[in-house]
Design a protein around this motif. Structure first.
Motif, PDB file in Angstrom:
ATOM      1  N   CYS A  95      14.310   3.015  -3.648  1.00  0.00           N
ATOM      2  CA  CYS A  95      13.722   3.202  -2.318  1.00  0.00           C
ATOM      3  C   CYS A  95      13.274   1.902  -1.666  1.00  0.00           C
ATOM      4  N   ILE A  96      13.219   0.819  -2.411  1.00  0.00           N
ATOM      5  CA  ILE A  96      12.828  -0.472  -1.839  1.00  0.00           C
ATOM      6  C   ILE A  96      14.047  -1.218  -1.298  1.00  0.00           C
ATOM      7  N   SER A  97      15.068  -1.332  -2.144  1.00  0.00           N
ATOM      8  CA  SER A  97      16.260  -2.074  -1.739  1.00  0.00           C
ATOM      9  C   SER A  97      17.302  -1.219  -1.048  1.00  0.00           C
ATOM     10  N   GLY A  98      17.243   0.091  -1.274  1.00  0.00           N
ATOM     11  CA  GLY A  98      18.255   0.973  -0.726  1.00  0.00           C
ATOM     12  C   GLY A  98      19.546   0.967  -1.514  1.00  0.00           C
ATOM     13  N   GLN A  99      19.540   0.341  -2.701  1.00  0.00           N
ATOM     14  CA  GLN A  99      20.735   0.266  -3.524  1.00  0.00           C
ATOM     15  C   GLN A  99      20.855   1.495  -4.427  1.00  0.00           C
ATOM     16  N   LEU A 100      22.095   1.860  -4.715  1.00  0.00           N
ATOM     17  CA  LEU A 100      22.354   2.972  -5.623  1.00  0.00           C
ATOM     18  C   LEU A 100      21.997   2.567  -7.047  1.00  0.00           C
ATOM     19  N   ARG A 101      21.118   3.314  -7.694  1.00  0.00           N
ATOM     20  CA  ARG A 101      20.690   2.995  -9.051  1.00  0.00           C
ATOM     21  C   ARG A 101      21.584   3.646 -10.092  1.00  0.00           C
ATOM     22  N   SER A 102      21.897   4.938  -9.901  1.00  0.00           N
ATOM     23  CA  SER A 102      22.737   5.638 -10.863  1.00  0.00           C
ATOM     24  C   SER A 102      23.346   6.853 -10.183  1.00  0.00           C
ATOM     25  N   ALA A 103      24.422   7.344 -10.782  1.00  0.00           N
ATOM     26  CA  ALA A 103      25.107   8.514 -10.234  1.00  0.00           C
ATOM     27  C   ALA A 103      25.812   9.234 -11.367  1.00  0.00           C
ATOM     28  N   VAL A 104      25.955  10.536 -11.207  1.00  0.00           N
ATOM     29  CA  VAL A 104      26.695  11.340 -12.175  1.00  0.00           C
ATOM     30  C   VAL A 104      27.672  12.214 -11.411  1.00  0.00           C
ATOM     31  N   GLN A 105      28.900  12.291 -11.921  1.00  0.00           N
ATOM     32  CA  GLN A 105      29.936  13.052 -11.237  1.00  0.00           C
ATOM     33  C   GLN A 105      29.922  14.497 -11.709  1.00  0.00           C
ATOM     34  N   VAL A 106      30.164  15.407 -10.770  1.00  0.00           N
ATOM     35  CA  VAL A 106      30.204  16.845 -11.047  1.00  0.00           C
ATOM     36  C   VAL A 106      31.621  17.328 -10.759  1.00  0.00           C
ATOM     37  N   ASP A 107      32.042  18.384 -11.446  1.00  0.00           N
ATOM     38  CA  ASP A 107      33.438  18.815 -11.394  1.00  0.00           C
ATOM     39  C   ASP A 107      33.855  19.477 -10.088  1.00  0.00           C
TER      40      ASP A 107
END
Length: 448
Positions: A320-332
């Motif tokens: 929330c400070i930098s606006g960068q994506l920290r992590s993600a998980v893909q769903v089917d």
């Protein structure tokens, strides 16, 4: 592997209209809304309030009140509880309708008031009794479409079990319409898509088909800001837990975070998409970081554009400070709905095609529960049962987390995560001592 649904979970209640929005009214009462629209289809529009409780083996629901909204379907709403009463802001076509939800105490066996009796009186066919396959008699109320379910989930009538409940207190609610303001001004078919109330209760934000983010004072509903934030309709918005920022996502593919003090753009959500494909944000929710109430994360769900039958959505966590994506998980498959628990520990998602629901640990995005085919159609809304004590004591149960889900299949379902086994602290300390002693003994033996 994530555990599957326990047999006691699943259908909690069934109404006679499609459901589009769900939110907790108090720590024990859930409000659902929807309807069949303005066409004369015979399908009602309105709200249902249920009291949720746990009977020792599973969650149950009792219908508390039903409020119909005439020809206006309720596609979205937001709730604010100030301790004395609740404010309900409901999206009805191009307007936002404010309702006062006033609680009152009644006793089992007390005669209904004329208003309550009229509210609960059947509007079409008379109430009838039928026997189900287990021989249990159930009351089918045509006014509400809520059924007594044979698995122990019950409406109010079936919970009354004799004189021992004669003095039992219960909460009922009176819903009264107040002011209404127009929140969307598209030339053709304007529609409010989303409404939110800030955590501090001072602001309301709306978004719709004209792509404008409008911020209002609350509960006065006087417009404070109007920003042409997107060039296509807004799909979702959310306030940060400290009420300093607001995020908007739109069908134009953008996710934007705005500073509420200046109403200027703070940053934009950007990420590298798989194979350079086009993705659209579908839902956005802030969540506090567990044990750090002054810090928070932003979660979004994102779907690919133009790949029918090959959809693989993403659950994403942002800094929330930098606006960068920290992590993600893909769903089917593509995702339809998103919820974050009030303590920020768990996140839930609902899917578009299979009607499935999953629960993830918020900080790691590890899936801990998966409920395939929870609904027969796409999941329109999710809401965790709260665990904080801000609006009354939470529901006691033997589960670690529980999430409500709704769909246009007219069902309200609940899905709970069983308590996961952990090693007691004294066992962990003992194991550490044994390991250290063993290491010391081995070093002494080999002369190190």
């Amino acid at each position: 592997m994530a555990p599957t649904r326990r047999p006691s979970d699943g259908l909690l209640a069934r109404v006679n209209f499609p459901l589009y929005a769900v939110e907790m009214l108090t720590s024990r009462h859930v409000l659902v809304a929807g309807g069949g629209g303005s066409a004369k289809t015979g399908v009602a529009n309105g709200f249902e309030i249920y009291e949720i409780y746990h009977n020792g083996t599973h969650f149950c629901a009792e219908e508390v009140v039903r409020h119909e909204t005439g020809a206006n379907v309720v596609m979205n709403f937001a709730v604010r509880n100030d301790g004395r009463r609740s404010y309900l802001c409901a999206g009805q076509e191009s307007h936002c309708q404010l309702y006062f939800v006033n609680p009152r105490i009644v006793y089992e066996g007390q005669e209904e008031s004329a208003t309550e009796a009229d509210e609960r009186r059947p509007r079409s066919n008379s109430t009838a009794e039928h026997g189900n396959e287990n021989g249990v008699r159930r009351r089918v109320a045509q006014a509400s479409g809520v059924q007594d379910l044979p698995n122990g989930h019950a409406t109010g009538a079936s919970k009354k079990t004799g004189d021992q409940n004669a003095n039992l207190k219960r909460i009922r609610f009176d819903i009264k319409a107040a002011d209404s303001v127009q929140t969307d001004f598209l030339t053709t078919e304007p529609l409010q898509r989303v409404v939110r109330i800030s955590p501090n209760g001072r602001l309301m934000a709306t978004g719709g088909t004209d792509g404008h983010l409008r911020v209002w004072t609350f509960p006065q509903m006087v417009q404070r800001s109007d920003i042409a934030s997107h060039n296509k309709e807004i799909d979702d918005i959310d306030f940060s837990p400290d009420s300093k920022y607001i995020v908007t996502i739109s069908k134009d593919g953008q996710g934007l975070v705005w500073d509420l003090a200046t109403m200027k753009q703070h940053h934009q959500l950007k990420w590298t998409t798989p194979e350079g494909g086009k993705y659209l944000y579908k839902r956005c929710r802030y969540g506090t970081i567990e044990a750090q109430r002054d810090k928070y994360r932003l979660f979004t769900i994102t779907n690919p554009l133009g790949k029918v039958g090959k959809q693989r959505g993403f659950l994403q966590q942002w800094d929330c400070i930098s606006g960068q994506l920290r992590s993600a998980v893909q769903v089917d498959e593509s995702l339809a709905s998103l919820a974050v628990r009030d303590d920020g520990r768990f996140v839930a998602v609902g899917t578009m095609f299979s009607g499935s629901v999953s629960i993830y640990i918020a900080f790691s995005l590890q899936r801990v529960l998966h409920i395939p085919n929870a609904h027969s159609m796409f999941v329109t809304g999710l809401q965790f049962l709260p665990i904080t004590n801000e609006e009354g004591p939470p529901i006691s149960s033997d589960t670690e987390a529980a999430v409500l889900s709704i769909s246009v299949d007219n069902k309200v379902c609940i899905h709970s995560l069983p308590q996961r086994r952990t090693i007691p602290a004294w066992v962990a300390i003992l194991l550490i001592i044994v390991v250290l002693f063993g290491a010391f003994a081995l070093c002494s033996y080999i002369g190190i």
